[in-house]
Design an enzyme around this catalytic site. Sequence first.
Site, short mmCIF file in Angstrom:
data_model
loop_
_atom_site.label_atom_id
_atom_site.label_comp_id
_atom_site.label_asym_id
_atom_site.label_seq_id
_atom_site.Cartn_x
_atom_site.Cartn_y
_atom_site.Cartn_z
N SER A 189 4.79 9.33 -5.14
CA SER A 189 5.26 9.69 -3.80
C SER A 189 6.77 9.65 -3.63
CB SER A 189 4.61 8.79 -2.76
OG SER A 189 4.97 7.44 -2.99
N HIS A 217 -1.58 11.99 -2.80
CA HIS A 217 -0.51 12.96 -2.53
C HIS A 217 -0.76 14.29 -3.24
CE1 HIS A 217 2.52 10.91 -0.09
NE2 HIS A 217 2.25 9.81 -0.75
N LYS A 248 -3.77 12.21 4.67
CA LYS A 248 -2.58 13.02 4.36
C LYS A 248 -2.93 14.50 4.52
CE LYS A 248 -0.02 9.54 1.83
NZ LYS A 248 -0.70 8.39 1.23
C1 LIG Z 1 -0.99 6.95 1.25
C2 LIG Z 1 -1.52 6.41 0.01
C3 LIG Z 1 -2.56 5.48 0.02
C4 LIG Z 1 -3.10 4.86 1.29
O1 LIG Z 1 -3.89 5.76 1.98
P1 LIG Z 1 -4.52 5.32 3.38
O2 LIG Z 1 -5.76 6.12 3.48
O3 LIG Z 1 -3.50 5.65 4.40
O4 LIG Z 1 -4.79 3.86 3.30
C5 LIG Z 1 -3.07 5.06 -1.19
N1 LIG Z 1 -2.58 5.53 -2.36
C6 LIG Z 1 -1.58 6.42 -2.40
C7 LIG Z 1 -1.08 6.92 -3.72
C8 LIG Z 1 -1.01 6.89 -1.22
O5 LIG Z 1 -0.01 7.76 -1.27
#
Ligand SMILES: *Cc1c(COP(=O)(O)O)cnc(C)c1O
Length: 414
Positions: A189, A217, A248
Amino acid sequence: MFSPEIRTSYQQQLGDMQSQGIFKQERVICSPQDADIEAVFPIGSEMKHVINMCANNYLGLSSHPEVIAAAHAGLDSHGYGMSSVRFICGTQDIHKELEKKLTEFLGTEDTILFPSCMDANGGVFEAVLGEQDVMIADRLVHASIVDGMRLAKAQQDTYKHSDMAHLEQKLQLHQDKRARLIITDGSFSMDGDLAKLDQIVELAEKYNAMVFLDDSHASGFIGKTGRGTHEHCGVLGRIDIITTTLGKALGGASGGCVSGRRELVEMCRQKARPYLFSNTVPPVVAAGAIRVIDLISSTTERRDKLEKSTQWWREGLTKAGLIIKAGETPIVPVMLFNAKLSQDFARDLYDLGIYAVGFFFPVVPKAQARIRTQISAAHEMHHLEKALDAFTKVGEKYGILGLTKAEIIAKYGE
Ligand SMILES: *Cc1c(COP(=O)(O)O)cnc(C)c1O
């Protein structure tokens, strides 16, 4: 008792964060999540219309009319909440339907929903591994994976970021363990680079290891039909565990899942603590997410648009003379190297109606300060043109257009 002394001690800790410049201040948005938002920053100032360049809303589905309509319908047909964990009385037909659709979309054998991907990562390792096993993780995996690994009894090890020779050494070192699990993010990320998943899978097959992929992502837009990093790298069906988020690209509400080998998913259903002891994903979210999967399974239009816009944005910034991290994902970091410059740059962008956030140590390594931009299928050309214009103007103001990394550091320090 919360004594005055205890209060003072916490005030001191918070004050220290402020003086070190690591105190996080939230921006308040007074509109739905989208390319155009109404924001208030700092709190108490006037509401301002800005273009959002830093959401994880990659496919622009967070406020998509069809997703909203499906969520409304789900609310009417299935109620607001379940007041139960899944295994007592929290499983509805739409939860099973969503799990089935995710399985098809991700190209796996089975899927289990979690309240979030943080919870999925928090529960999966403990559920599927034991003391005799080892977890070998890329050193830049997401914080939620780090936490999940801490909770598991299996031995922990790491390999240098995307360093396949180092991973191979670690696999050789751990041949005596019962099982080996290689752990990686799909798209990282902070830099927006992709895991070398084809090579990872080859090594896994050579050294009898399983592969874990967190594709938060990437799910929905990386790969020709948006299935994720495993599709992009040509290893569909060869990843043993995929975790991802619904928070996301896949609608942006909340929820996550573990998807993969049938037996591993079943182990999570039986044993994963955040699944057993936290409430079920709300029906309204399940209904919205089903529509999201239907939308992106029926056409690649949105991920294609995202790919084109990303290319335009990467080329535009480079031509303007700014330094970006090379890559192909819609995560495009504009490198400024100096922490204060990243903050000043972001503030000036905001004044010009562009919302993006500056990151610096300890979120990214020292002398790697940057503004992370994220492209969305919700961005139209006029958004991107306005944003590029603002980045160019601010870059000009600080005299960094066309400069090399060394020249920017010479001018502003690390
Ligand atoms: C955003 C993210 C998470 C967390 O996701 P949520 O559903 O918001 O808890 C976990 N792993 C990665 C790689 C992320 O980018």
